[in-house]
Design an enzyme around this catalytic site. Sequence first.
Site, PDB file in Angstrom:
ATOM      1  N   PHE A  20       0.854  -1.187   0.000  1.00 15.07           N
ATOM      2  CA  PHE A  20       0.000   0.000   0.000  1.00 15.07           C
ATOM      3  C   PHE A  20       0.892   1.240   0.000  1.00 15.07           C
ATOM      4  CE2 PHE A  20      -3.140   2.996   1.696  1.00 15.07           C
ATOM      5  CZ  PHE A  20      -4.229   2.660   0.906  1.00 15.07           C
ATOM      6  N   PHE A  53      -0.522  -2.556   8.407  1.00 12.64           N
ATOM      7  CA  PHE A  53      -1.069  -3.309   9.534  1.00 12.64           C
ATOM      8  C   PHE A  53      -0.551  -4.747   9.566  1.00 12.64           C
ATOM      9  CE2 PHE A  53      -4.378  -5.367  12.090  1.00 12.64           C
ATOM     10  CZ  PHE A  53      -4.473  -4.461  13.143  1.00 12.64           C
ATOM     11  N   GLU A  54      -0.209  -5.300   8.412  1.00 14.82           N
ATOM     12  CA  GLU A  54       0.282  -6.677   8.330  1.00 14.82           C
ATOM     13  C   GLU A  54       1.782  -6.810   8.603  1.00 14.82           C
ATOM     14  OE1 GLU A  54      -3.504  -6.240   6.877  1.00 14.82           O
ATOM     15  OE2 GLU A  54      -1.812  -5.317   5.833  1.00 14.82           O
ATOM     16  N   ALA A  84       4.374   3.132   4.593  1.00 19.40           N
ATOM     17  CA  ALA A  84       3.968   4.539   4.590  1.00 19.40           C
ATOM     18  C   ALA A  84       2.489   4.614   4.928  1.00 19.40           C
ATOM     19  CB  ALA A  84       4.241   5.177   3.231  1.00 19.40           C
ATOM     20  N   VAL A  85       2.193   5.304   6.018  1.00 26.25           N
ATOM     21  CA  VAL A  85       0.810   5.525   6.428  1.00 26.25           C
ATOM     22  C   VAL A  85       0.571   7.028   6.347  1.00 26.25           C
ATOM     23  CG1 VAL A  85      -0.932   5.129   8.196  1.00 26.25           C
ATOM     24  CG2 VAL A  85       1.002   3.551   7.997  1.00 26.25           C
ATOM     25  N   SER A  97      -9.047  11.346   6.182  1.00 25.99           N
ATOM     26  CA  SER A  97     -10.051  12.149   6.879  1.00 25.99           C
ATOM     27  C   SER A  97     -10.766  11.384   7.995  1.00 25.99           C
ATOM     28  CB  SER A  97     -11.075  12.667   5.871  1.00 25.99           C
ATOM     29  OG  SER A  97     -11.682  11.575   5.196  1.00 25.99           O
ATOM     30  N   THR A  98     -10.309  10.164   8.291  1.00 28.90           N
ATOM     31  CA  THR A  98     -10.927   9.370   9.358  1.00 28.90           C
ATOM     32  C   THR A  98      -9.870   9.004  10.402  1.00 28.90           C
ATOM     33  OG1 THR A  98     -10.473   7.212   8.359  1.00 28.90           O
ATOM     34  CG2 THR A  98     -12.488   8.351   7.631  1.00 28.90           C
ATOM     35  N   HIS A 113      -8.795   6.214  11.159  1.00 29.51           N
ATOM     36  CA  HIS A 113      -8.108   4.977  10.768  1.00 29.51           C
ATOM     37  C   HIS A 113      -6.589   5.125  10.876  1.00 29.51           C
ATOM     38  CE1 HIS A 113      -7.586   1.199   8.575  1.00 29.51           C
ATOM     39  NE2 HIS A 113      -6.728   1.819   7.788  1.00 29.51           N
TER      40      HIS A 113
END
EC number: 2.5.1.78
Length: 154
Positions: free
Chosen positions: A23, A58-59, A81-82, A86-87, A89
């Site tokens: 991701f 997350f994995e 990379a995170v 807008s949430t 999460h």
Amino acid sequence: MANIIEGKLNAEGFKFGIIVSRFNSFICDRLVEGALDTLVRHGAADGDIDILRVPGAFEIPVAAQKAAASKRYDALICLGAVIRGSTPHFDYVCAEVSKGVASVSLDSGMPVSFGVITTDSIEQAIERAGTKAGNKGTDAAITAIEMVNLFKVI
């Protein structure tokens, strides 16, 4: 005078596992490039480096846990990379990934470096993946090299 014991920056003869999220691959691929370049420049052989790709950040901890348990590696390098959306999460993922990676290192006794960037914007992520703010993949690889050498002497 006290003895100073620290790791050297020599990757020769050690096996490294790079665990990286797919991701945000346009960022993560730059982090991997930085880590690979650093490992090779410090003496690691290509055959002593494995890249383990996981779907998302997350994995990363569970893959790191499995890799550590395999005893195939001397050190692990976790990259991802995170980027804030807008949430809430983002907050949950960042907290769990950082806690999970730290837990793997403590539970396994293996050096597990943290190169998961957490940013408020894509621009900040790009800066940390090889432009203005350096490359966090490079930083994570240097940490892994130094720690694996330190563990060798303590």
